[in-house]
Design a protein around this motif. Sequence first.
Motif, PDB file in Angstrom:
ATOM      1  N   LYS A 231       4.074  -3.821   1.669  1.00 15.39           N
ATOM      2  CA  LYS A 231       3.570  -4.777   1.155  1.00 15.39           C
ATOM      3  C   LYS A 231       4.528  -5.600  -0.419  1.00 15.39           C
ATOM      4  O   LYS A 231       3.925  -6.466  -0.942  1.00 15.39           O
ATOM      5  N   GLU A 232       4.836  -4.769  -1.183  1.00 14.98           N
ATOM      6  CA  GLU A 232       5.409  -4.552  -1.974  1.00 14.98           C
ATOM      7  C   GLU A 232       6.132  -5.793  -2.048  1.00 14.98           C
ATOM      8  O   GLU A 232       5.986  -6.358  -3.135  1.00 14.98           O
ATOM      9  N   ILE A 233       7.561  -6.067  -1.273  1.00  9.18           N
ATOM     10  CA  ILE A 233       8.126  -7.089  -0.791  1.00  9.18           C
ATOM     11  C   ILE A 233       7.002  -7.867  -0.774  1.00  9.18           C
ATOM     12  O   ILE A 233       7.044  -9.550  -0.831  1.00  9.18           O
ATOM     13  N   LEU A 234       6.052  -8.857   0.172  1.00  7.51           N
ATOM     14  CA  LEU A 234       4.893  -9.382  -0.091  1.00  7.51           C
ATOM     15  C   LEU A 234       4.507  -9.648  -0.903  1.00  7.51           C
ATOM     16  O   LEU A 234       4.451 -10.859  -1.460  1.00  7.51           O
ATOM     17  N   LYS A 235       3.855  -9.269  -1.805  1.00  5.95           N
ATOM     18  CA  LYS A 235       3.644  -9.118  -2.998  1.00  5.95           C
ATOM     19  C   LYS A 235       4.060 -10.114  -3.290  1.00  5.95           C
ATOM     20  O   LYS A 235       4.283 -11.354  -4.733  1.00  5.95           O
ATOM     21  N   ALA A 236       5.553  -9.576  -3.775  1.00  6.98           N
ATOM     22  CA  ALA A 236       6.512  -9.596  -4.160  1.00  6.98           C
ATOM     23  C   ALA A 236       7.390 -11.957  -4.791  1.00  6.98           C
ATOM     24  O   ALA A 236       7.121 -12.307  -4.835  1.00  6.98           O
ATOM     25  N   ASP A 237       6.789 -11.104  -3.442  1.00 10.56           N
ATOM     26  CA  ASP A 237       7.595 -13.439  -2.397  1.00 10.56           C
ATOM     27  C   ASP A 237       6.133 -13.726  -2.920  1.00 10.56           C
ATOM     28  O   ASP A 237       6.480 -15.007  -3.167  1.00 10.56           O
ATOM     29  N   ARG A 238       4.744 -13.923  -3.097  1.00 12.49           N
ATOM     30  CA  ARG A 238       4.172 -14.515  -3.397  1.00 12.49           C
ATOM     31  C   ARG A 238       4.016 -14.918  -4.735  1.00 12.49           C
ATOM     32  O   ARG A 238       4.179 -15.943  -5.191  1.00 12.49           O
ATOM     33  N   MET A 239       4.055 -13.583  -5.747  1.00 13.49           N
ATOM     34  CA  MET A 239       4.730 -14.097  -6.996  1.00 13.49           C
ATOM     35  C   MET A 239       5.931 -14.611  -6.928  1.00 13.49           C
ATOM     36  O   MET A 239       5.438 -15.935  -8.579  1.00 13.49           O
ATOM     37  N   ARG A 240       6.935 -14.861  -6.868  1.00 21.15           N
ATOM     38  CA  ARG A 240       7.829 -15.814  -7.314  1.00 21.15           C
ATOM     39  C   ARG A 240       7.494 -16.846  -6.474  1.00 21.15           C
ATOM     40  O   ARG A 240       7.983 -17.867  -6.764  1.00 21.15           O
ATOM     41  N   ALA A 241       6.585 -17.134  -5.355  1.00 21.04           N
ATOM     42  CA  ALA A 241       6.660 -18.436  -5.085  1.00 21.04           C
ATOM     43  C   ALA A 241       5.525 -19.453  -5.678  1.00 21.04           C
ATOM     44  O   ALA A 241       5.662 -20.080  -5.891  1.00 21.04           O
ATOM     45  N   SER A 242       4.647 -18.637  -6.248  1.00 25.13           N
ATOM     46  CA  SER A 242       3.509 -18.917  -7.527  1.00 25.13           C
ATOM     47  C   SER A 242       4.522 -19.522  -8.848  1.00 25.13           C
ATOM     48  O   SER A 242       3.872 -20.607  -9.319  1.00 25.13           O
ATOM     49  N   LEU A 243       5.394 -18.284  -9.009  1.00 24.41           N
ATOM     50  CA  LEU A 243       6.055 -18.676 -10.422  1.00 24.41           C
ATOM     51  C   LEU A 243       7.379 -19.990 -10.733  1.00 24.41           C
ATOM     52  O   LEU A 243       6.328 -21.044 -10.876  1.00 24.41           O
ATOM     53  N   GLU A 244       7.446 -20.370  -8.422  1.00 25.26           N
ATOM     54  CA  GLU A 244       8.345 -21.524  -9.122  1.00 25.26           C
ATOM     55  C   GLU A 244       7.531 -22.638  -7.967  1.00 25.26           C
ATOM     56  O   GLU A 244       7.627 -23.635  -8.957  1.00 25.26           O
ATOM     57  N   ALA A 245       5.975 -22.605  -8.001  1.00 26.51           N
ATOM     58  CA  ALA A 245       5.218 -23.562  -8.040  1.00 26.51           C
ATOM     59  C   ALA A 245       4.752 -24.236  -9.140  1.00 26.51           C
ATOM     60  O   ALA A 245       4.644 -25.798  -9.624  1.00 26.51           O
ATOM     61  N   GLY A 246       4.961 -23.230  -9.947  1.00 26.90           N
ATOM     62  CA  GLY A 246       4.091 -23.329 -11.371  1.00 26.90           C
ATOM     63  C   GLY A 246       5.040 -24.800 -12.074  1.00 26.90           C
ATOM     64  O   GLY A 246       4.622 -24.651 -13.606  1.00 26.90           O
ATOM     65  N   THR A 247       6.313 -23.299 -12.001  1.00 28.86           N
ATOM     66  CA  THR A 247       7.534 -23.851 -12.406  1.00 28.86           C
ATOM     67  C   THR A 247       7.797 -25.420 -12.013  1.00 28.86           C
ATOM     68  O   THR A 247       8.031 -26.509 -12.590  1.00 28.86           O
ATOM     69  N   THR A 248       7.764 -25.831 -11.455  1.00 25.43           N
ATOM     70  CA  THR A 248       7.717 -27.193 -10.421  1.00 25.43           C
ATOM     71  C   THR A 248       6.720 -27.918 -10.897  1.00 25.43           C
ATOM     72  O   THR A 248       7.094 -29.461 -11.510  1.00 25.43           O
ATOM     73  N   GLU A 249       5.166 -27.755 -11.218  1.00 27.66           N
ATOM     74  CA  GLU A 249       4.285 -28.751 -11.283  1.00 27.66           C
ATOM     75  C   GLU A 249       4.826 -28.822 -12.801  1.00 27.66           C
ATOM     76  O   GLU A 249       4.470 -29.967 -13.521  1.00 27.66           O
ATOM     77  N   SER A 250       5.530 -27.845 -13.939  1.00 27.85           N
ATOM     78  CA  SER A 250       5.748 -28.350 -15.347  1.00 27.85           C
ATOM     79  C   SER A 250       6.611 -28.943 -15.686  1.00 27.85           C
ATOM     80  O   SER A 250       6.377 -30.160 -16.932  1.00 27.85           O
ATOM     81  N   ALA A 251       7.881 -28.724 -14.571  1.00 28.66           N
ATOM     82  CA  ALA A 251       8.928 -29.480 -14.395  1.00 28.66           C
ATOM     83  C   ALA A 251       8.485 -31.001 -14.240  1.00 28.66           C
ATOM     84  O   ALA A 251       8.738 -32.206 -15.077  1.00 28.66           O
ATOM     85  N   GLU A 252       7.663 -31.049 -13.344  1.00 25.36           N
ATOM     86  CA  GLU A 252       6.490 -32.496 -13.466  1.00 25.36           C
ATOM     87  C   GLU A 252       6.193 -33.151 -13.797  1.00 25.36           C
ATOM     88  O   GLU A 252       6.262 -33.942 -14.467  1.00 25.36           O
ATOM     89  N   GLY A 253       5.274 -32.374 -14.561  1.00 23.55           N
ATOM     90  CA  GLY A 253       4.279 -33.125 -15.826  1.00 23.55           C
ATOM     91  C   GLY A 253       5.557 -32.720 -17.280  1.00 23.55           C
ATOM     92  O   GLY A 253       5.184 -34.506 -17.349  1.00 23.55           O
ATOM     93  N   ILE A 254       6.632 -32.229 -17.652  1.00 26.83           N
ATOM     94  CA  ILE A 254       7.423 -32.742 -18.795  1.00 26.83           C
ATOM     95  C   ILE A 254       7.601 -34.117 -18.673  1.00 26.83           C
ATOM     96  O   ILE A 254       7.740 -34.813 -18.826  1.00 26.83           O
ATOM     97  N   ALA A 255       8.531 -34.295 -16.817  1.00 28.81           N
ATOM     98  CA  ALA A 255       9.068 -35.307 -16.590  1.00 28.81           C
ATOM     99  C   ALA A 255       7.746 -36.415 -16.413  1.00 28.81           C
ATOM    100  O   ALA A 255       8.293 -37.741 -16.962  1.00 28.81           O
TER     101      ALA A 255
END
Length: 237
Positions: A136-160
């Motif tokens: 459960k904790e691994i799954l939650k961590a994976d979700r959080m990491r995916a969410s952060l990566e998506a947010g980082t990608t979106e922010s990078a695209e917005g900056i670009a």
Amino acid sequence: MGVLDRTTAMIESTLDGLVDSASDADEELDYAHEQMREELRAVDEGLVNLVSERNRLERRSEELDAEVERRNDQAREAVSMDREDVAREALEAKERALREREEVDRSVSELKDAEAELREKKAELAERVERFGTEKEILKADRMRASLEAGTTESAEGIARAEEALEERSARAAATEELRESGALTGPLDDEDEIGASIERERVSREIEDELDTIRAEVGEESEEPDGSDDEGSGSN
């Protein structure tokens, strides 16, 4: 369905559906894990009750052993006193104690077997609950990491995109300035200046039309004035 069976079914169902639970909220996984732990605590309570009952029956078996010996002594004493009727009653009570002890000992044996099985299954279930908690904790961590990566990608695209827009505006401004300095561009380019220019053109056009109207009026008045030379000629005649 007993506590153990219910807990087993619940854990198996939840573990089997863990992969499919990616769309579930983290709170739901936490709630499911807490439910499992509650069920395990119920298993612990059931195990305590079972051991307590076994201990009670073992004490009862010891009491019956003592009663068998006491009734046997009573029967011997009654025979020595030539009281066979009393000896018979003592032996009958001894038989009842023996039969009850057999039943108690059988129950104790069954409880020991159930206790051993319950302890084994409880240990297995505890391990599976712990494994579920880890997954459960691994799954939650994976979700959080995916969410952060998506947010980082979106922010990078917005900056670009912002950088590209800024570069485009800078290049356009530089080109406009260059054209103005060379004399190739004299008029305004932005919307506000274009509106002003349109208003100015309209104003000039109206002034021209007003002036033409004035000229037309003046010309019309002149054409309507009488000719003075004709009047003088008529008078002389």
